[in-house]
Design an enzyme around this catalytic site. Structure first.
Site, PDB file in Angstrom:
ATOM      1  N   GLU A   1       0.886  -1.175   0.000  1.00  0.00           N
ATOM      2  CA  GLU A   1       0.000   0.000   0.000  1.00  0.00           C
ATOM      3  C   GLU A   1       0.912   1.209   0.000  1.00  0.00           C
ATOM      4  O   GLU A   1       1.678   1.392   0.943  1.00  0.00           O
ATOM      5  CB  GLU A   1      -0.855  -0.069   1.270  1.00  0.00           C
ATOM      6  CG  GLU A   1      -1.995   0.885   1.314  1.00  0.00           C
ATOM      7  CD  GLU A   1      -3.030   0.576   0.260  1.00  0.00           C
ATOM      8  OE1 GLU A   1      -3.152   1.403  -0.656  1.00  0.00           O
ATOM      9  OE2 GLU A   1      -3.679  -0.475   0.347  1.00  0.00           O
TER      10      GLU A   1
ATOM     11  N   CYS B   1      -2.479   8.416   4.282  1.00  0.00           N
ATOM     12  CA  CYS B   1      -2.270   8.205   2.848  1.00  0.00           C
ATOM     13  C   CYS B   1      -3.522   8.605   2.072  1.00  0.00           C
ATOM     14  O   CYS B   1      -3.465   8.902   0.887  1.00  0.00           O
ATOM     15  CB  CYS B   1      -1.879   6.771   2.554  1.00  0.00           C
ATOM     16  SG  CYS B   1      -2.928   5.578   3.336  1.00  0.00           S
TER      17      CYS B   1
END
Ligand code: FDA
Length: 968
Positions: free
Chosen positions: A724, A758
Site C-alpha cells: 500500500e 495516505c
C-alpha cells in the site's frame, strides 16, 4: 396532578373551531402555499427532488446552471408530473436560461418569504409590526448555520449587537408581567468556528468571549435571550456553557435568559431535573422553551452510522408523551423554570392549557411559541383565547437560511408530523387529539447492517472525556525487555509534540536478529498452518475483545507516541478491533473451502497458509495498519515477523503483547523493532520469506517488489507482495457544490492528522464559478485550526511524526514558495522548536502541470487548482500515477454520475471528506502506483495470504459410487 383527558379534548375542539375562522382563503398567498404543499404530498418522489433542487439553488451562480439543475432533478420523476408540467419540462431547454432562472429565483424567494423574514432592517420591522398588530410577540433568530471561520462567528455576534438596540427602539412593551418586548434566540455553535464538544473548557472560553457582549447588550436593551438547542452532540457543552455564563456575577440575578430543551431526547427528563437543581442554586429563575426537536432524522442516521444507541425516541408517540411529561415538570416548577411551550400540535397545546388550569397557574405565566410561517390559524386562535403567543422569526439571507428552510419544508410535509396531518390533510380533530399511545418496547435499537463496526467513543459525553483524560494520566514510559546495556543500540521513542517527553525505549534489532527471527518463524510454519482455523479465529476474537476493553490505554498511547488527536486515536483503535472481528468472520467463510461434487467425484478447494510473512508498517497508523496486516496473516495460518515503524516502536510492542495474550504462540508472532535499512535485507531476502505485507512509501514498496521477484539462492517460491503506497489525492469542488460542506470536508481531509494519512487530500480542484469564494473561506477555516499538543482535545492540528520527513518537507515548502503563490502558512509559535512541527500550508492557483512533479510531497500542504469545467477538473484529478482516494462535492446528479464513472481511484467519496474509511463498509486500497493487492478490510483481503489447493477424488470404484459422507 394530571391533565383531564376530556378537558384536553374540549380545549382542543375549541381551538380547532376557532382555527377555522383563520384558515387561509384562496385569495391569500398562504392558501396557495398550502395547496402546493398538499399537492406535493401525493407525489413524494417529486417532492424530494424539488427540495433537493431548492437546497442547491442559492449556490448556483449562472442562469444556465439553474436551468440545468432543474432539468436534472425533475427529469427522473417526469413521469409522475402533471401533463402540463411535463410539457413545460420538455420546452425548458429551448427557453432562455435567464428567464427561467429569474422565474425560479422569484419562486424561491416567495417560498422562503413564508418562513424567513429576510435580511434588511426595514422589511424586518414591517413584519414585526404586522405581528404585533395581530397580538403576537416575537423572538428573532439570526440565521448563521455552519460557521467555519472566525470572521463568520464575528459577523454572527455583530448582527446581534446591532439588532438588540434597534429592536429595543422599535418594539412595544408586551402585555403581561415582567416580559421583555425584545426577545432573541441564538445558536451557541455560531459563536465560534470551533464548537468542539470534546473540549468543553476551550469551547466555553471561545463561545463566552462572544456571548458575554451579546448578553450585556441584551441587558442594556431590556431584552430576553434564548439559547437554541442543536444536535445531540452539542447538548452537553451547550448546557454547560449556558449554566456557566448565567452563573457569572454580572448575569446571576438576571432572569431574562433561557434555553431550549428537546423532548425527543431520551435523557431530556434527567436534563431538566439537573437544570432545576442548578437554577435553585443560582436563585434566579430562567426561561425554558420546551420543543420536540428538529433533528430527528439526523440523530437517527448519525447513531446508526456510528453504532451508537440512538439518543432520540424511535416512535413519534414516545416524543409526544415525553413532551407532555416535561410540560408537567415545567408547570410544576414554573416559578424557577418559566415555561415556553413551543409546538404546532393542538393536542400538545391543549394538554398544556388543561394542565395549567388543573394546577391553578395563571395563563400569563406560560407562553406558547410557534414558528413564523407555520400553523398561523393556531396562533390566532390562541391569541383569541387570551394566550401569549411568541413567533420565532428567522432573519437573514437565503444562503445561510437554506438549511433552515429545507428543515421547515420537511417538517411541514413529514408524514409523522402534526402540521401535515392537521393543516394540510385536515384529519378529524378526534384523531388528532388522541393521547399519545406508545407501543411496548418502542425503543428499537438502530440496526445498520450485518457486520457492525466498532462504535467510536462519543466525546460529547462527559464519562468518555474523563476516561480519555485518565488514560493519558496513567501513561508511563515503557522500557522494552530492559533494553540491553548498549545505549548506542537504543531506539528512544519521544512524543513528537515535545521531544523532551520520552514514550519508551527498545533495543534496536540487528541484521543477525532479523535472520534469527526468520529462521524461528520458518520452524513454526507447519505448526501454525496445522493449527485449526477455529483456534486461529478464536485468537483474533480474543484480541478484538481485549483491545475493546483497553481501548483508552491504546488510544492514549497513540496520542502520545504519534501525535494523534483524541478522535483519530480512538478511531484507530476501533479500526483494529474491526479488522480482528471482520477478518475472523471472513476466515470462518474461508475455512469452509469450496466443495463441488459430481456423481463419482468429489472436489475440494481449500485455503492454506503461504508461509513466513514479513509485516512492515508505517508510522501514521502504527496500530491499525500494523495490526491489520498482522492479524490477516495470522488468521490464515502464516507466522509473522512484525516490524513496527521506527517512530512508533512502543505501540508495536504493546500490540505484540496483546497478540501473545490473545493466544498467538511466541515464535508464530515475533516483534522486530529496527531500522529498515539495517534489518530489511535480513527479512526480505531470507529464503523462507513467503510473503511481504507492506504499507509505506512508493520507493520502498517498489523496491520490495523488485527484491521479492528475484530468484535468490534457497528461495523456493515467488514471494507474494502486498504493498500500500499512498496517494496524491484530489477533491473536486463542482459548480453545484455545497460550499459549507466542501470547505469543512476539504479542511478535515487535508489537515486532519496533519495531512499524514495516505488518504489525505493534497489537491483541491475548484470550478471557476466558486473558486474565489471557496478559496477565501478555506483559508479562513484553515487559519481557525488550533495548533498544539494532540493530548489537548481542542487541538485539531498537531505535529508530523517523522523528523526526517519534517525536514524534507520544510525544504520542499521553501522551494515551492519560489514557484507558487503561498496563500496561507500557519504560525507554529512556541511549538516550532519543541517537537516535529510543520505548519499548514495552502498554495493558490497552482498550475497542475507544474505540480505533477511534487508527487512525493506529503504532510499538511494543499494545492488549490482552478478548473474551467468538470471535464478539466477530472483531467487534473486523474493526472497522477496514484489512484488511492478521491472526492467530489456536487449536487448535480449528472455531475455525480460522471465523477463516479470517470474519477478512477480505489476509494471515491462523494459529498464527504476522503479520509476515515471503515472496515467492511468502505474496503480500502488503491491501484496504479498506490498499491498492489486487494483492499484492506474488504471481502477478498484474506485470500492474498493463502494458497488455494484443490483435491479431486474419484469415488467411482468398480461401478459403485461412494458418497462423500461415507468417505474416511
Ligand atoms: P409534531 O407534534 O408534529 O412533532 C414533530 C416532532 O416529533 C419532530 O420534530 C420530532 O421531534 C418528533 N418526531 C417525529 N418523528 C418521530 C419519531 N419517529 N420518533 C420520535 N420522535 C419523532 N428544535 C430544536 O431542536 N431546537 C430548538 O432550539 C428549537 N426551537 C424552536 C423554537 C420554536 C418557537 C418552535 C416552534 C420550534 C422550535 N424547534 C426547535 C423545532 C421543534 O423541535 C419541532 O421540530 C417542531 O416544533 C415540531 O414539533 P410540533 O410539536 O410542532 O409537531
Amino acid at each position: 396532578m394530571e391533565a383531564n383527558e376530556s378537558r384536553i379534548h374540549e380545549l382542543g375542539n375549541e381551538l380547532f373551531r376557532s382555527m377555522r375562522r383563520w384558515a387561509p382563503e384562496p385569495w391569500q398567498k398562504m392558501w396557495w402555499h398550502d395547496w402546493g404543499m398538499a399537492l406535493s404530498l401525493r407525489r413524494p418522489r417529486v417532492q424530494r427532488q424539488l427540495f433537493r433542487f431548492i437546497d442547491t439553488l442559492p449556490g448556483l451562480r449562472r442562469p444556465e446552471a439553474i436551468r440545468d439543475h432543474l432539468l436534472e432533478y425533475m427529469r427522473p420523476v417526469a413521469g409522475e408530473l402533471p401533463e402540463a408540467a411535463r410539457l413545460l419540462l420538455n420546452v425548458l431547454p429551448k427557453l432562455p436560461a435567464s428567464w427561467i432562472a429569474a422565474l425560479i429565483r422569484r419562486g424561491a424567494r416567495e417560498l422562503a418569504g413564508r418562513f424567513l423574514l429576510g435580511a434588511d432592517g426595514e422589511t424586518i420591522n414591517q413584519h414585526l409590526g404586522a405581528l404585533q398588530q395581530q397580538g403576537l410577540v416575537y423572538t428573532i433568530d439570526w440565521l448563521g448555520e455552519a460557521v467555519l471561520t472566525e470572521a463568520e462567528a464575528d459577523a454572527y455576534q455583530n448582527e446581534y449587537l446591532r439588532l438588540l438596540p434597534t429592536l429595543a427602539r422599535s418594539s412595544r412593551a408586551v402585555s403581561g408581567r415582567d416580559v421583555p418586548a425584545v426577545n432573541v434566540s441564538l445558536k451557541l455553535s455560531a459563536l465560534t468556528s470551533r464548537f468542539e464538544p470534546a473540549d468543553v473548557p476551550g469551547t466555553m472560553e471561545r463561545v463566552c468571549r462572544r456571548l458575554r457582549p451579546i448578553l450585556r447588550a441584551a441587558q442594556d436593551a431590556g431584552a430576553f435571550v434564548n439559547v437554541d438547542m442543536e444536535h445531540a452532540a452539542y447538548r452537553d457543552v451547550t448546557l454547560r456553557i449556558f449554566m456557566a455564563v448565567a452563573d457569572e456575577a454580572e448575569f446571576r440575578d438576571w432572569p431574562n435568559i433561557g434555553i431550549a430543551i428537546q423532548a425527543y431526547l431520551i435523557e431530556s427528563e434527567a436534563e431538566l431535573s439537573a437544570l432545576l437543581a442548578w437554577v435553585e442554586r443560582r436563585g434566579t429563575s430562567i426561561g425554558v422553551r420546551l420543543v420536540k426537536g428538529a433533528y430527528w432524522d439526523y440523530e437517527q442516521a448519525v447513531a446508526a452510522g456510528k453504532g451508537w444507541p440512538s439518543p432520540v425516541f424511535s416512535e413519534k408517540a414516545a416524543t409526544d408523551r415525553n413532551f407532555e411529561r416535561l410540560t408537567r415538570f415545567l408547570l410544576m416548577n414554573w416559578r424557577m423554570l418559566r415555561p415556553a411551550i413551543a409546538s404546532h400540535n393542538v393536542r400538545s397545546i391543549a394538554h398544556t392549557i388543561a394542565l395549567r388550569e388543573a394546577l391553578g397557574i395563571e395563563s400569563h405565566e406560560v407562553e406558547f411559541q410557534l414558528l413564523y410561517g407555520m400553523a398561523d390559524p393556531l396562533k390566532h386562535a390562541l391569541v383569541a383565547m387570551g394566550e401569549r403567543v411568541r413567533v420565532y422569526c428567522p432573519v437573514g439571507e437565503l444562503l445561510p437560511g437554506i438549511a433552515y428552510l429545507v428543515r421547515r419544508l420537511l417538517e411541514n410535509t413529514s408524514n409523522q408530523g402534526f402540521v401535515r396531518a392537521g393543516y394540510l390533510e385536515h384529519r378529524a380533530p378526534e384523531e388528532l387529539l388522541k393521547a399519545p399511545m406508545v407501543k411496548e418496547n418502542e425503543q428499537k435499537p438502530v440496526q445498520s447492517c450485518e457486520f457492525l463496526n466498532d462504535a467510536p467513543a462519543d466525546f460529547s459525553r462527559e464519562e468518555n472525556r474523563q476516561r480519555m483524560e485518565a488514560a493519558l494520566i496513567r501513561l508511563q514510559p515503557v522500557v522494552v525487555d530492559g533494553c540491553g546495556s548498549d545505549p548506542s543500540r537504543w531506539l528512544v521513542s519521544t512524543d513528537p509534540c515535545d521531544f523532551s517527553r520520552e514514550v519508551g525505549r527498545v533495543r534496536l534489532a540487528t541484521l543477525e536478529d532479523a535472520r534469527d527471527a526468520m529462521s524461528r518463524s520458518e520452524s513454526m510454519v507447519r505448526i501454525w498452518r496445522e493449527t485449526t482455523w477455529k483456534e486461529r479465529i478464536l485468537c483474533l476474537r480474543r484480541l478484538g475483545a481485549d483491545l475493546d476493553v483497553r481501548r483508552w490505554d491504546f488510544a492514549a498511547r497513540l496520542v502520545r507516541e504519534v501525535g494523534k488527536t483524541w478522535r483519530e486515536a480512538d478511531a484507530e483503535v476501533g479500526e483494529l478491533i474491526d479488522f480482528c472481528r471482520y477478518y475472523a468472520d471472513r476466515a470462518e467463510v474461508l475455512s469452509r473451502g469450496v466443495a463441488v461434487d459430481k456423481p463419482g467425484e468429489v472436489n475440494d478447494t481449500f485455503y492454506e497458509a503461504r508461509g513466513v510473512t514479513v509485516v512492515i508498517a508505517p508510522w501514521n497508523f502504527p496500530l491499525a495498519i500494523l495490526g491489520g496486516m498482522t492479524v490477516a496473516a495470522l488468521v490464515t495460518g502464516n507466522p509473522v515477523v512484525m516490524k513496527p515503524a521506527e517512530q512508533a516502536p512502543i505501540i508495536g510492542w504493546e500490540l505484540y503483547q496483546a497478540l501473545l495474550a490473545a493466544g498467538i504462540p511466541a515464535g508464530v508472532i515475533q516483534y522486530l523493532p529496527g531500522y529498515g535499512e539495517e534489518v530489511g535485507p535480513g527479512l526480505v531476502n531470507h529464503p523462507a520469506t513467503a510473503m511481504i505485507a507492506f504499507t509505506g512509501s512508493k520507493e520502498v514498496g517498489l523496491g520490495l517488489n523488485r527484491q521479492a521477484a528475484m530468484a535468490l539462492e534457497g528461495r523456493r517460491q515467488v514471494v507474494r507482495v502486498i504493498a500500500e503506497m499512498g496517494g496524491k489525492n484530489a477533491i473536486i469542488v463542482d459548480a453545484s457544490a455545497d460550499l459549507d460542506a466542501s470547505v469543512s470536508g476539504v479542511v478535515a481531509s487535508a489537515f486532519g492528522y496533519q495531512g499524514q494519512k495516505c488518504s489525505a487530500c493534497s489537491r483541491v480542484i475548484v470550478h471557476r464559478d466558486l473558486y474565489d469564494e471557496f478559496r477565501d473561506r478555506l483559508v479562513a477555516a484553515v487559519a481557525a485550526l488550533e495548533l498544539g499538543p494532540a493530548e489537548h482535545p481542542g487541538h485539531l492540528f498537531g505535529p508530523v511524526i517523522d523528523v526526517e520527513a519534517r525536514d524534507r518537507l520544510l525544504r520542499q515548502i521553501a522551494e515551492l514558495r519560489k514557484q507558487h503563490r503561498c496563500l496561507y502558512e500557519g504560525q507554529l509559535g512556541e511549538w516550532a522548536t519543541r517537537g516535529s512541527w510543520v505548519p499548514p500550508v495552502v498554495f493558490d492557483e497552482v498550475d497542475p502541470s507544474s505540480w505533477f512533479g511534487q508527487e512525493e510531497l506529503f504532510g499538511p500542504v494543499l494545492a488549490l487548482m482552478r478548473a474551467e469545467d468538470l471535464s478539466e477538473a477530472l483531467n487534473i484529478a486523474n493526472g497522477t500515477n496514484y489512484c488511492l482516494t478521491g472526492g467530489c462535492y456536487a449536487r448535480s446528479p449528472e455531475a455525480l454520475a460522471r465523477v463516479r464513472r470517470e474519477f478512477r481511484v480505489g476509494n471515491l467519496y462523494l459529498n464527504r471528506g476522503i479520509t476515515g474509511a471503515l472496515v467492511y463498509r468502505q474496503p480500502f486500497g488503491g491501484f496504479g502506483l498506490s498499491g498492489i493487492g486487494s483492499k484492506a478490510g474488504g471481502p477478498d483481503y484474506l485470500l492474498q495470504f493463502c494458497v488455494p489447493r484443490t483435491v479431486t477424488e474419484n469415488t467411482l470404484i468398480h461401478g459403485m459410487v461412494i458418497e462423500r459422507e461415507s468417505q474416511s
